[in-house]
Scaffold this motif. Structure first.
Motif, PDB file in Angstrom:
ATOM      1  N   ASP A 122       0.844  -1.201   0.000  1.00 54.08           N
ATOM      2  CA  ASP A 122       0.000   0.000   0.000  1.00 54.08           C
ATOM      3  C   ASP A 122       0.870   1.238   0.000  1.00 54.08           C
ATOM      4  O   ASP A 122       1.625   1.487   0.941  1.00 54.08           O
ATOM      5  CB  ASP A 122      -0.923   0.023   1.222  1.00 54.08           C
ATOM      6  N   SER A 168      -0.720   4.206  -1.295  1.00 56.70           N
ATOM      7  CA  SER A 168      -1.770   5.073  -1.822  1.00 56.70           C
ATOM      8  C   SER A 168      -1.839   6.440  -1.157  1.00 56.70           C
ATOM      9  O   SER A 168      -2.475   7.353  -1.665  1.00 56.70           O
ATOM     10  CB  SER A 168      -3.131   4.387  -1.680  1.00 56.70           C
ATOM     11  N   GLY A 191      -6.289   2.093  -5.436  1.00 61.85           N
ATOM     12  CA  GLY A 191      -6.877   3.414  -5.590  1.00 61.85           C
ATOM     13  C   GLY A 191      -8.242   3.473  -4.961  1.00 61.85           C
ATOM     14  O   GLY A 191      -8.858   2.444  -4.691  1.00 61.85           O
ATOM     15  N   GLY A 205      -6.354   7.505  -4.245  1.00 56.68           N
ATOM     16  CA  GLY A 205      -5.273   7.974  -3.398  1.00 56.68           C
ATOM     17  C   GLY A 205      -4.361   8.913  -4.155  1.00 56.68           C
ATOM     18  O   GLY A 205      -4.739   9.475  -5.192  1.00 56.68           O
ATOM     19  N   LEU A 242       0.005   5.835  -6.048  1.00 58.60           N
ATOM     20  CA  LEU A 242      -0.669   4.714  -6.702  1.00 58.60           C
ATOM     21  C   LEU A 242       0.150   4.186  -7.867  1.00 58.60           C
ATOM     22  O   LEU A 242       0.239   2.970  -8.075  1.00 58.60           O
ATOM     23  CB  LEU A 242      -2.054   5.141  -7.191  1.00 58.60           C
ATOM     24  N   THR A 276      -8.579   0.969  -2.199  1.00 63.11           N
ATOM     25  CA  THR A 276      -7.835   1.582  -1.097  1.00 63.11           C
ATOM     26  C   THR A 276      -8.702   1.840   0.129  1.00 63.11           C
ATOM     27  O   THR A 276      -8.315   1.535   1.260  1.00 63.11           O
ATOM     28  CB  THR A 276      -7.216   2.923  -1.553  1.00 63.11           C
ATOM     29  N   PRO A 299      -4.442   1.214 -11.834  1.00 63.49           N
ATOM     30  CA  PRO A 299      -4.944   1.932 -10.657  1.00 63.49           C
ATOM     31  C   PRO A 299      -6.288   2.574 -10.948  1.00 63.49           C
ATOM     32  O   PRO A 299      -6.582   2.931 -12.091  1.00 63.49           O
ATOM     33  CB  PRO A 299      -3.862   2.989 -10.392  1.00 63.49           C
ATOM     34  N   TYR A 301      -8.177   5.803 -10.101  1.00 64.75           N
ATOM     35  CA  TYR A 301      -7.937   7.120  -9.523  1.00 64.75           C
ATOM     36  C   TYR A 301      -9.218   7.801  -9.035  1.00 64.75           C
ATOM     37  O   TYR A 301      -9.161   8.719  -8.215  1.00 64.75           O
ATOM     38  CB  TYR A 301      -7.239   8.020 -10.545  1.00 64.75           C
TER      39      TYR A 301
END
Length: 236
Positions: free
Chosen positions: A7, A9, A65, A67, A72, A95, A216, A218
């Motif tokens: 992680d 993020s 994601g 983050g 990411l 996330t 990812p 977003y």
């Protein structure tokens, strides 16, 4: 089943290895260094400390994601690189879901808050009644006023966690109409162990992807993209 969890993020960088019900190792850093400087050295240290053969990993879980856009991308690139090199599947863990999973077993409503800037937050609402995580509101990017309104509508005691707590604490104190608490330090930020543990459930449900497939999530455009669109609209 042995899962490597990553992680990056948010502000925290965290790497963990979970095998079934055991946390074998976790390395978490919340300091002013870029994740590109920390993730691989952290993983290397874990490998050395527990004599880990990376070929014995069954899957690589990554906070996918939302983050930090840079964070990411670094986490995604690290997970994809390992996936390609080791020939292992990836597990994309939302996330905010992973952050909420820190509070597994809580009797309160769980509301993660990540600072998304401009009075926005990456957030969601979760319930752990019955020993499972129920997603009451899917992770989203909204204004703090919107998620607090949703919390008030639930009418239940809530516990907040995440790096958005210190940012929005004043607003929460003034506008949250239900009893609320803030998670303590060992539970209130992203953890690789939570990502890996949640990924164990996803693997059992067949929710894996190849390294090539991983992207990812977003949830919103980057600042550069928003500025470009605004400029284009002004020119029209």
């Amino acid at each position: 089943m042995k899962i490597l969890g990553i992680d990056s993020s948010g502000l925290v960088a965290s790497v963990a290895v979970v095998e079934e019900g055991d946390l074998l190792a976790e390395y978490t850093v919340n300091y002013k260094k870029t994740h590109s400087q920390t993730l691989l050295p952290m993983l290397d240290e874990i490998v050395k400390m527990i004599d880990l053969d990376l070929d014995t990993i069954d899957a690589i879980a990554v906070a996918g994601g939302p983050g930090s856009f840079t964070g990411l991308r670094i986490g995604s690139a690290t997970a994809k690189g390992l996936g390609f090199a080791l020939g292992k599947p990836l597990v994309h863990v939302p996330t905010v879901d992973g952050l909420a999973y820190n509070l597994w077993g809580s009797s309160d409503l769980v509301c993660p808050l990540m600072d998304a800037r401009r009075n926005q937050t990456y957030t969601g609402l979760y319930d752990f009644a019955g020993g499972e995580m129920a997603v009451l509101r899917k992770q989203c990017a909204v204004g703090i006023e919107e998620i607090i309104a949703s919390v008030n509508q639930e009418g239940r005691q809530v516990i907040f966690l995440g790096d958005g707590v210190p940012v929005f604490q004043g607003y929460i104190s003034e506008n949250c109409k239900v009893p609320f608490r803030f998670a303590p330090a060992h539970m209130n930020k992203q953890r690789g162990a939570a990502i890996a543990s949640l990924a164990l459930l996803y693997v059992q449900e067949g929710k894996t992807q190849t390294a090539a497939e991983h992207r990812p999530d977003y949830l919103r455009l980057s600042q550069a993209e928003r500025e470009r669109l605004a400029k284009e609209q002004q020119e029209q």
